[in-house]
Write an enzyme that holds these catalytic residues in place. Sequence first.
Site, PDB file in Angstrom:
ATOM      1  N   ASN A 184       0.814  -1.221   0.000  1.00 12.08           N
ATOM      2  CA  ASN A 184       0.000   0.000   0.000  1.00 12.08           C
ATOM      3  C   ASN A 184       0.847   1.270   0.000  1.00 12.08           C
ATOM      4  O   ASN A 184       0.318   2.348  -0.251  1.00 12.08           O
ATOM      5  CB  ASN A 184      -0.890   0.052   1.251  1.00 12.08           C
ATOM      6  CG  ASN A 184      -2.143  -0.786   1.084  1.00 12.08           C
ATOM      7  OD1 ASN A 184      -2.411  -1.287  -0.005  1.00 12.08           O
ATOM      8  ND2 ASN A 184      -2.893  -0.944   2.157  1.00 12.08           N
ATOM      9  N   LYS A 185       2.100   1.162   0.325  1.00  8.90           N
ATOM     10  CA  LYS A 185       2.941   2.353   0.470  1.00  8.90           C
ATOM     11  C   LYS A 185       3.395   2.863  -0.903  1.00  8.90           C
ATOM     12  O   LYS A 185       3.168   2.205  -1.917  1.00  8.90           O
ATOM     13  CB  LYS A 185       4.113   2.039   1.394  1.00  8.90           C
ATOM     14  CG  LYS A 185       3.679   1.536   2.781  1.00  8.90           C
ATOM     15  CD  LYS A 185       3.034   2.626   3.623  1.00  8.90           C
ATOM     16  CE  LYS A 185       2.131   2.126   4.739  1.00  8.90           C
ATOM     17  NZ  LYS A 185       2.706   1.201   5.707  1.00  8.90           N
TER      18      LYS A 185
END
Length: 385
Positions: A184-185
Amino acid sequence: MSSTPFLPFSRPTIDEAAIAEVVACLRSGWLTTGPRVERFEAMLRDYFNAPHALTCTSATAGLLMALLSLDLQPGDEVITSPMTFAATLNTIVLAGGVPRLAEVERGTYNLDPERVAAAITPRTRAILPVHFAGLPVDCERLHELARARGLRVIEDVAHAIGAVYRGKKLGSFGDTQVFSFHPNKNITTGEGGCVVTRDEAMVKRIQLLRFHGIDKDAFPEQKQRGLPHYDIALAGHKFNMLDMQAALGIHQLPRLEAINQRRRELAQRYYAAFQGFPGLILPATPAYPHTHSWHLFAPLVNPEGARVTRDELMARLKQAQIGAGLHYQAAHLGSFYQKQFGYRRGDFPNAEFISDHVLSLPLFPDLAEADQDRVIAAVKRILAA
Ligand SMILES: *Cc1c(COP(=O)(O)O)cnc(C)c1O
């Protein structure tokens, strides 16, 4: 119902070069820590202009190792934000410390430096700021506080790789910074993280902690003869990054600026679309010079201007095939932190207000503008009074 595909709130962008690198790694016969990790670490040192960038299996592992390096004694405190992911507080506890929370600013969701100053006690050992959503905290103020009191500053930069504070990239200055490469980063290695530090003693400790406490340099005479002897210098963990993971990172890092630029443009589109819309309170922008990395676009549902609650909005968005994130439920509301450290609802009203009203709308580099427009229209339709 229509057959609109589900729109996630986040999705990684993996290019063909990264996929080919992973395949080449698999074909090479060397899957675990090796030449690709070495190359990725060299790229990270270069990117951060830092003497050391130590990769590991996650930011959680990185935070834990950085904190373990401080040799916290029972009762030692680390000041951090209630507006963060579980890992930030958990690793303080796992490293033997007490998470001492300080209130955040209502507009930026970042630690309020004055509240940090007020939270310092004789037992404080470190400050652990979180650059929420990719917005740099007021580093100068926090570093000044730390310097004056002889405290360490371990930054949780999981959201903010590529973010800039007063002309300097986060990770290129200060004490120690921990980054995440979770999918998700902003960039990913599948799972993964890294610790950037300018503390040589911490480097040595982390090298031991991340691989069983094994010191391959303990017997120089044997080493010189090519023998495999090693010492076990401490009871270490198994937190080494794999070459399979670094294979992704090698191709993600060069794309970071472009990825963040696109995130910035999409965030600006949200701002423009919601300007003056009473249903949402948009994140505030601090006055000091900075560049946001826009890991999250996380406005608040305005209880005075919206027809439904945040939870109702999230549920209705889901029905409309739109994913939204909850970053975060304030950490001091967790049952463990209440039982163990006596935190209560009411302790941090700003964090609680954010916790009760925040949601993360879809934001990722490949988000199509048509999809973003669908999100904007749905939010307005659901919230409009
Ligand atoms: C994602 C995240 C972490 C943990 O990162 P991992 O790499 O998943 O361990 C820590 N802190 C914050 C603020 C995060 O968002």
